[in-house]
Design a protein around this motif. Structure first.
Motif, mmCIF file in Angstrom:
data_model
loop_
_atom_site.group_PDB
_atom_site.id
_atom_site.type_symbol
_atom_site.label_atom_id
_atom_site.label_comp_id
_atom_site.label_asym_id
_atom_site.label_seq_id
_atom_site.Cartn_x
_atom_site.Cartn_y
_atom_site.Cartn_z
ATOM 1 N N SER A 81 -15.876 21.059 13.664
ATOM 2 C CA SER A 81 -15.484 19.655 13.584
ATOM 3 C C SER A 81 -16.360 18.814 14.504
ATOM 4 N N MET A 82 -16.588 19.329 15.737
ATOM 5 C CA MET A 82 -17.397 18.552 16.684
ATOM 6 C C MET A 82 -18.833 18.442 16.212
ATOM 7 N N PHE A 83 -19.329 19.538 15.642
ATOM 8 C CA PHE A 83 -20.721 19.528 15.170
ATOM 9 C C PHE A 83 -20.891 18.464 14.092
ATOM 10 N N MET A 84 -19.916 18.417 13.168
ATOM 11 C CA MET A 84 -19.976 17.432 12.096
ATOM 12 C C MET A 84 -19.833 16.026 12.661
ATOM 13 N N LEU A 85 -18.904 15.860 13.598
ATOM 14 C CA LEU A 85 -18.641 14.539 14.190
ATOM 15 C C LEU A 85 -19.910 13.978 14.815
ATOM 16 N N THR A 86 -20.556 14.792 15.662
ATOM 17 C CA THR A 86 -21.748 14.285 16.341
ATOM 18 C C THR A 86 -22.861 14.012 15.346
ATOM 19 N N ALA A 87 -22.921 14.835 14.298
ATOM 20 C CA ALA A 87 -23.976 14.610 13.308
ATOM 21 C C ALA A 87 -23.775 13.268 12.608
ATOM 22 N N LEU A 88 -22.515 12.929 12.339
ATOM 23 C CA LEU A 88 -22.256 11.691 11.602
ATOM 24 C C LEU A 88 -22.337 10.460 12.496
ATOM 25 N N MET A 89 -22.155 10.646 13.815
ATOM 26 C CA MET A 89 -22.109 9.502 14.716
ATOM 27 C C MET A 89 -23.470 8.838 14.900
#
Lengths: 354, 166, 176
Positions: A81-89
C-alpha cells in the motif's frame, strides 16, 4: 468551475492516467521484449493483444490471496500500500502542460505549484523504499529480506548522486526549485545564445553529464535492469515480493511501472523542456491558447513515452550489475562526476554570466 | 483558526507517535512510529511556512537516516529472547541521565514565556533562497563548523571500515 | 606442461578508463537490440499458421488403402522384422468370403499395432513394405496420459476413406 473543482478533476485524471499508463506499460514491456528478441509477444487478447492488461488485471484480482502465517500481517499489507501511495503521490507537482483557458479563467495543468517541487519529488521517491523494506521484512522470508536490504542501500546510494546532478540543473534556473519555473526557463531564450528557435532551450544541451547521471540514477531508483538487484529473479526468486500473491503483488508491480512513468516525466521536465516543443512561442501567437495547451501536453507525453521505451530498451539489452559494481558505480563514479559537474557549472555561471 | 486546529492535531500526533516509539515492543514498529513522528514534525514546519525545511527534514531523516536504521534493525533481527539483561547499575544510570535531561527541559520551559499560539504571517523566510542567504551570511561560522564535524565523522567511518585489513 | 601449440593463455586485462565508463559498450549494445526491432519475426501464429514440413518428414504412420477402400496390407511381417525398435506386432488372418471389399488380398492383418513410444520414426517399415501398405506421414502423434494409449491399432493407423492421406511424395519409385 472553481479552481478547487478543476484541481479535483485534474487529480482524478492524473490518477487514472497513471494507472492506465502503468497497465499499458506492462503490455508495452512484453511487446518490446518480444520485438527485441524477434518474437511477436502477446497477441491473443483483442486486436494485437491490446486487452492483455485487462486480462492480467482480472487474473491478479482472481488469484488466491496468500498471507504467510509467520508474517507480520499488518506490515505485510502496509508494504505494497505504501509503495503504491508514494508512487502515486509524485505526480502532484509536475506541470503537465501550458495553462488552459475557459471563460477568461486560466487553469494551470499542475496540481500544486509548490516552490520546492523537485525536492518534493526526491522526498517522496526516497519514501518509496519503505514500501519495499516493510514488505520484504514482513514476509519473514530470507530472499525477501535480502531484496529489501538491497533495495534500501541501493536507493540511498543513488539518491545522493541524483540530488547532485539535479543541483547542477537548478543552478542554471536562477535557483528556483519549482518544476514549473524549471520547465518555463527551458521554453524561452536562445539555445547556446544564438539558435533562435523557441522551446528547445533544453537543459540537456547544457548539462549532458548531469543528464546521464540522472538517467542512471533513475534506473537505479526504479529498480529497473541493469539495477534490478532487489528483485533479481534469477538469484532472489522475486526479491522483496517473493511471498506476495494476488493484487498485493499487483500493487508492487503496478507501482513500479508508475515509478517508471514518473521518472520519465521528471527526466523530460528537467532535461528535455517538459511540455515545451520547438516553435512554442510562434504557435501561441497563431493558435488559440487551449490548442497550444493540448499540443504541449502531447509533446510532454511524447517525451515520456520515449523514455518509457528507453527504459524497456535498456532492460532487454543490458545484463544485471553485480552488487559491488553497483556500489562502486554509485559512490566512486557517479558521485564524484556529479560533484565536479556542480563545481564546473557554478564556476561557468560566475565567470561567464548566464 | 483552522491553522490552530491543524497545529493541535499535528502536536497530538507527534506526541502520540513519540510515545509509541518508546512503548512499542518490536523495534521495527518503533522505527516506523519514529517515521510517523518525523512526518508530523515536518507538518509543523509546513505550518510555520518553512517548506524547504520540512521537505529536507523528510528527505534526510525519514528518507535516509531512518532507512538506514530500519536496515540495521532488520539485519540484527532483534527480538525478546536476544535482548540483553540489564543490571541494576545500568538502570540506575539510565534514570539519572533521563532525569537530568528532564531537568534541563523543565528549566528551559521555565525561562521561556509561554504564550498562546499565533499563526505565522505569510512570509518567505522558509523559502530556499532565504534559508541559503541566512546560512551563508549570518550563520556562516556554525554552518562551516557543522561541515567540519561531518567531515570528521566521515573520516572516522572510513577509518573504522579500513581497520579490518590488518 | 604444454601439450599442444593451440592452447591460449587466458588474460583478464585491467579495463581502460574508457571501458570502465561502460557507456560505449552500452551504446553498441543498444544499437544491436534496436536493429532486432525491425527484423522479421521468427514466431508463427500457430493455430492459424502452421510451419511447412519437409517432404521427407517422418511422423505418424498410416496403413494405406487402395482406391476401392481395400487394405493393402497382407500381414507379411516384413515391417515388423525390419523394425529396429521392435515396435510393430501383428496377427495375420485369412480373408473370408464376402470380405473382398475390405481386404485386397487373401491374407490380411487382423491386428496391427505400433507402439508409438518404442517407434523411432526411422522409416524402415515403409522401405520394407512390398505392398505400399505403410507410410510415415507429416501428421503429429497425439499425446496421451497413459503408456497404453500409445499403442496404436488399426483404428488409429488405418486410412479413413473420407479423409485420404496423400503419400505420393513418399511413394517408392521402382526402377528395375
Amino acid at each position: 468551475m472553481s479552481i478547487l473543482m478543476f484541481k479535483g478533476i485534474l487529480v482524478l485524471v492524473l490518477f487514472l492516467v497513471s494507472l492506465g499508463i502503468a497497465a499499458y506499460s506492462t503490455y508495452a514491456e512484453r511487446k518490446i521484449a518480444a520485438f527485441l528478441q524477434d518474437r511477436i509477444g502477446p497477441d491473443r487478447a483483442g486486436p494485437f493483444g491490446l486487452l492483455q492488461p485487462i486480462a492480467d488485471g482480472v487474473k491478479m484480482f482472481l488469484k488466491e490471496e496468500i498471507i504467510p502465517t509467520v508474517s507480520d500481517k499488518l506490515l505485510f499489507i502496509l508494504g505494497p500500500s505504501m509503495f503504491m501511495l508514494t508512487a502515486l503521490m509524485t505526480s502532484a507537482v509536475i506541470p503537465w502542460g501550458k495553462p488552459l483557458e475557459f471563460g477568461g479563467v486560466t487553469y494551470n495543468l499542475q496540481v500544486a505549484d509548490i516552490n520546492i517541487g523537485i525536492l518534493y519529488i526526491m522526498g517522496v521517491v526516497s519514501l518509496g523504499v519503505y514500501g519495499i523494506m516493510i514488505g520484504g521484512w514482513a514476509s519473514n522470508n530470507k530472499f525477501a529480506l535480502l531484496g529489501a536490504v538491497r533495495a534500501s542501500s541501493q536507493m540511498i546510494s543513488y539518491e545522493l548522486a541524483m540530488g547532485m546532478s539535479v543541483i547542477a540543473v537548478l543552478l542554471m534556473t536562477n535557483g528556483s526549485l519549482s518544476l514549473n519555473a524549471i520547465v518555463e526557463s527551458q521554453g524561452t531564450g536562445k539555445l547556446y545564445g544564438f539558435i533562435n528557435v523557441s522551446g528547445i532551450n533544453w537543459n540537456v544541451f547544457y548539462q549532458p553529464a548531469a543528464f546521464i547521471i540522472f538517467l542512471v540514477c533513475a534506473f537505479a531508483e526504479c529498480n529497473r535492469t541493469p539495477f534490478d538487484l532487489p528483485e533479481a529473479d534469477s538469484e532472489l526468486i522475486g526479491g522483496f515480493h517473493t511471498e506476495y500473491s494476488s493484487m498485493k503483488l499487483g500493487l508492487y508491480l503496478f507501482a513500479e511501472y508508475i515509478n517508471m512513468f514518473i521518472s520519465s516525466t521528471v527526466i523530460a521536465c528537467l532535461f528535455f523542456g517538459g511540455y515545451n516543443f520547438p516553435g512554442i512561442e510562434y504557435a501561441s501567437t497563431v493558435l488559440p491558447a487551449n490548442v497550444v495547451s493540448l499540443i504541449s501536453v502531447a509533446a510532454l507525453f511524447g517525451k515520456i513515452f520515449f523514455f518509457i521505451f528507453f527504459f524497456m530498451w535498456v532492460r532487454w539489452t543490458l545484463p544485471r550489475f553485480r552488487y559491488d559494481q553497483l556500489m562502486r558505480l554509485g559512490w566512486q563514479m557517479l558521485m564524484p562526476i556529479a560533484i565536479i559537474n556542480v563545481l564546473i557549472t557554478g564556476a561557468v555561471i560566475i565567470f561567464f554570466g548566464n | 483558526m483552522s491553522s490552530q486546529l491543524i497545529f493541535f492535531m499535528l502536536a497530538a500526533l507527534s506526541i502520540i507517535s513519540a510515545l509509541f516509539v518508546v512503548f512499542s515492543r518490536s523495534p521495527i514498529y518503533s522505527v516506523l512510529w519514529l517515521i510517523v513522528c518525523f512526518f508530523s514534525i515536518a507538518g509543523h514546519y509546513v505550518v510555520l511556512n518553512a517548506q524547504f525545511l520540512a521537505i529536507v527534514h523528510i528527505i534526510v531523516y525519514a528518507g535516509a537516516i531512518m532507512v538506514l536504521m530500519l536496515f540495521t534493525v532488520m539485519l540484527l533481527n532483534l527480538n525478546k529472547e536476544t535482548e540483553p539483561h540489564k543490571t541494576n547499575l545500568i538502570k540506575f544510570a539510565a534514570i539519572i541521565t533521563g532525569g537530568m535531561l528532564m531537568l534541563v527541559l523543565l528549566a528551559a520551559m521555565r525561562s521561556t514565556e509561554l504564550t498562546t499560539y499565533v499563526a505565522p504571517e505569510r512570509m518567505e523566510t522558509g523559502f530556499v533562497q532565504n534559508v541559503g542567504m541566512k546560512l551563508f551570511t549570518d550563520f556562516m561560522l556554525p554552518f562551516e563548523m557543522t561541515s567540519v564535524l561531518f567531515i570528521a565523522a566521515m573520516i572516522g567511518a572510513v577509518v573504522l571500515a579500513k581497520k579490518e585489513k590488518h | 606442461m604444454q601439450l599442444t601449440n593451440r592452447s591460449k593463455v587466458v588474460t583478464k586485462p585491467e579495463m581502460t578508463w574508457m571501458e570502465r565508463m561502460y557507456l560505449p559498450a552500452i551504446f553498441s549494445g543498444l544499437s544491436i537490440t534496436i536493429k532486432h526491432l525491425f527484423r522479421k519475426k521468427a514466431t508463427l501464429r500457430y493455430p492459424e499458421v502452421t510451419r511447412e514440413f519437409a517432404p521427407v518428414y517422418r511422423g505418424m504412420h498410416v496403413l494405406k488403402k487402395d482406391e476401392q477402400g481395400r487394405e493393402n496390407c497382407t500381414a507379411c511381417g516384413l515391417c515388423a522384422v525390419s523394425c529396429p525398435a521392435e515396435a510393430i506386432t501383428m496377427d495375420a488372418a485369412e480373408r473370408k468370403k464376402g470380405e473382398e471389399h475390405l481386404y485386397r488380398e487373401e491374407k490380411y492383418a487382423d491386428k496391427y499395432e505400433i507402439n508409438m513410444l518404442r517407434c523411432i520414426y526411422c522409416g524402415l517399415c515403409e522401405e520394407a513394405c512390398p505392398k505400399d501398405a505403410i507410410y510415415l506421414t507429416d501428421r503429429i502423434v497425439p499425446s496421451d496420459f497413459t503408456r497404453g494409449g500409445f499403442i496404436f491399432g488399426k483404428d488409429m493407423l488405418g486410412e479413413k476413406m473420407d479423409d485420404r492421406i496423400d503419400v505420393s511424395k513418399r511413394k517408392k519409385q521402382y526402377t528395375s
